[in-house]
Design a protein around this motif. Structure first.
Motif, PDB file in Angstrom:
ATOM      1  N   VAL A 123      66.648  16.363  16.539  1.00  0.00           N
ATOM      2  CA  VAL A 123      67.560  15.893  15.726  1.00  0.00           C
ATOM      3  C   VAL A 123      68.478  17.372  15.336  1.00  0.00           C
ATOM      4  N   PRO A 124      69.371  17.506  14.595  1.00  0.00           N
ATOM      5  CA  PRO A 124      70.070  18.485  14.539  1.00  0.00           C
ATOM      6  C   PRO A 124      69.250  19.816  13.373  1.00  0.00           C
ATOM      7  N   ASP A 125      69.277  20.559  12.898  1.00  0.00           N
ATOM      8  CA  ASP A 125      68.671  21.430  12.161  1.00  0.00           C
ATOM      9  C   ASP A 125      68.858  21.194  10.720  1.00  0.00           C
ATOM     10  N   ALA A 126      70.160  20.856  10.636  1.00  0.00           N
ATOM     11  CA  ALA A 126      71.161  20.688   9.068  1.00  0.00           C
ATOM     12  C   ALA A 126      70.472  18.841   8.633  1.00  0.00           C
ATOM     13  N   CYS A 127      70.066  17.759   9.490  1.00  0.00           N
ATOM     14  CA  CYS A 127      69.232  16.540   9.593  1.00  0.00           C
ATOM     15  C   CYS A 127      67.849  16.742   8.988  1.00  0.00           C
ATOM     16  N   VAL A 128      67.522  17.345   9.112  1.00  0.00           N
ATOM     17  CA  VAL A 128      65.940  18.403   8.747  1.00  0.00           C
ATOM     18  C   VAL A 128      65.716  18.323   7.767  1.00  0.00           C
ATOM     19  N   THR A 129      66.952  19.492   7.396  1.00  0.00           N
ATOM     20  CA  THR A 129      67.295  20.246   5.609  1.00  0.00           C
ATOM     21  C   THR A 129      68.114  19.356   4.619  1.00  0.00           C
ATOM     22  N   GLY A 130      68.361  18.568   5.610  1.00  0.00           N
ATOM     23  CA  GLY A 130      69.290  17.581   4.381  1.00  0.00           C
ATOM     24  C   GLY A 130      70.385  17.896   4.305  1.00  0.00           C
ATOM     25  N   ASP A 131      71.066  18.457   4.863  1.00  0.00           N
ATOM     26  CA  ASP A 131      71.989  19.176   4.647  1.00  0.00           C
ATOM     27  C   ASP A 131      73.287  17.620   4.853  1.00  0.00           C
ATOM     28  N   ARG A 132      72.613  17.244   6.385  1.00  0.00           N
ATOM     29  CA  ARG A 132      73.392  16.654   6.422  1.00  0.00           C
ATOM     30  C   ARG A 132      72.498  14.946   7.020  1.00  0.00           C
ATOM     31  N   GLU A 133      72.920  13.848   7.157  1.00  0.00           N
ATOM     32  CA  GLU A 133      72.429  12.788   7.125  1.00  0.00           C
ATOM     33  C   GLU A 133      72.539  12.636   9.119  1.00  0.00           C
ATOM     34  N   ILE A 134      71.351  11.855   9.345  1.00  0.00           N
ATOM     35  CA  ILE A 134      71.127  10.959  10.719  1.00  0.00           C
ATOM     36  C   ILE A 134      72.457   9.946  10.574  1.00  0.00           C
ATOM     37  N   PRO A 135      72.891  10.638  11.790  1.00  0.00           N
ATOM     38  CA  PRO A 135      74.194   9.474  11.270  1.00  0.00           C
ATOM     39  C   PRO A 135      73.981   7.914  11.588  1.00  0.00           C
ATOM     40  N   PRO A 136      74.739   6.969  10.300  1.00  0.00           N
ATOM     41  CA  PRO A 136      74.805   6.288   9.878  1.00  0.00           C
ATOM     42  C   PRO A 136      74.795   4.761  11.531  1.00  0.00           C
ATOM     43  N   ALA A 137      75.498   5.241  12.447  1.00  0.00           N
ATOM     44  CA  ALA A 137      75.224   4.866  13.941  1.00  0.00           C
ATOM     45  C   ALA A 137      73.610   5.283  14.256  1.00  0.00           C
ATOM     46  N   LEU A 138      73.710   5.446  14.488  1.00  0.00           N
ATOM     47  CA  LEU A 138      72.254   5.764  15.213  1.00  0.00           C
ATOM     48  C   LEU A 138      70.952   5.101  14.578  1.00  0.00           C
TER      49      LEU A 138
END
Length: 327
Positions: free
Chosen positions: A71-86
């Protein structure tokens, strides 16, 4: 990793190989339906791919195995959510009975979907603290290469992801096929998931002080009553130094390393030959049939006879109904 293991047909190893399909949020309608391997060259098969994804996330529902590679680094750090559709499609695939797999940071997507709750899982050691903090219902183990929890499997970083992919081939198609594929990929045939992430090398590079020659000799002579003292002598080390060097290189002790190799050989012999269990025990160095059964059942979960019967039935059975998909 997933493409190299699952994406290249290996008709000489198994008549029915995996049907790998790449899935993404924005599929390319002009992309080939399956990844396109590089053309084989004079030195052997090509392992490059065209990674244009022809399938959307909704295709995950039709897969027998779903592999989330990262997943993108931002999803690891919490700056971005895992896409709800995924997240929704991962839940739908799991509910439909798909085997769920993550490589490295892909564990964050499985965790976001709730598929790791109450389970033991891993990721690359540099991200396990974040995974544990963000998903407290997951039992995060940062000390292993991969975790096989039946229908959900997770791995650490790059090399461990390859180990897990080969482990899946071993589960699906047997040790003989997995070992031959590993040779083609020029990687160790079997690193158990319980090995430590914090190791220098699986098999050290071949230099004057390397353990590689003595380990190669040992794997070719497993039927002998090998001892730490004999291996140390061949490596021109003291037993204490050899023990320390092998543990640093593989994350396991010499006796456990030998046991892993002997069990892997026993699996191959049970799959590829009709030798009686007594001879399988002798050739693999595990000794008597009783000793083979004891170690085999403890490590593999079934007896050698049941393993051979189950493998034969699996090899003769129908192809998997749905293709693996990788996100």
């Amino acid at each position: 990793m997933a493409c190299a293991v699952f994406g290249i047909p290996q008709p000489d190893l198994a008549p029915r190989w995996y049907d790998l399909r790449l899935c993404t949020e924005r599929p390319d309608p002009a992309a080939p339906a399956t990844p396109t391997p590089a053309t084989a060259g004079p030195d052997g098969p090509g392992f490059g791919f065209s990674l244009r994804a022809a399938h959307g996330w909704d295709a995950l529902a039709d897969a027998d195995t779903v592999i989330v590679t990262s997943v993108p680094d931002a999803c690891v750090t919490g700056d971005r959510e895992i896409p709800p559709a995924l997240v929704a499609e991962l839940r739908r695939a799991a509910a439909a009975g798909a085997r769920m797999v993550s490589l490295c940071t892909g564990a964050f997507a499985l965790a976001a979907a709730g598929l790791l709750d109450g389970r033991r899982a891993t990721a690359h050691w540099s991200h396990t603290a974040d995974l544990a903090e963000r998903h407290p219902l997951v039992t995060v183990d940062d000390s292993v290469l991969y975790v096989d929890d039946g229908d959900v499997l997770t791995s650490a970083g790059v090399a461990a992801g390859l180990d897990l992919c080969l482990h899946i081939v071993r589960r699906d198609l047997g040790a003989q096929v997995a070992n031959q594929l590993a040779r083609r990929l020029v990687v160790p045939a079997h690193r158990p998931g319980g090995q430590a992430q914090f190791v220098d090398l699986s098999v050290p590079v071949a230099d004057d002080d390397s353990l590689a020659p003595v380990l190669e000799w040992a794997t070719a002579n497993l039927e002998r009553p090998l001892t730490v003292e004999e291996l140390a002598r061949r490596a021109r080390m003291s037993p204490r130094t050899f023990f320390r060097r092998l543990q640093a290189a593989t994350g396991t002790t010499p006796l456990q390393w030998l046991l892993h190799q002997r069990l892997a050989l026993a699996q191959s012999l049970l799959e590829a030959t009709e030798l009686p269990v007594e001879q399988v025990g002798e050739r693999s160095g595990l000794g008597s049939a009783a000793n083979l059964r004891r170690h085999f059942t403890a490590r593999v979960g079934i007896s050698p006879t049941d393993y051979r019967r189950a493998f034969a039935a699996r090899a003769a059975g129908p192809a998997r109904r749905r293709p693996p998909a990788t996100r």
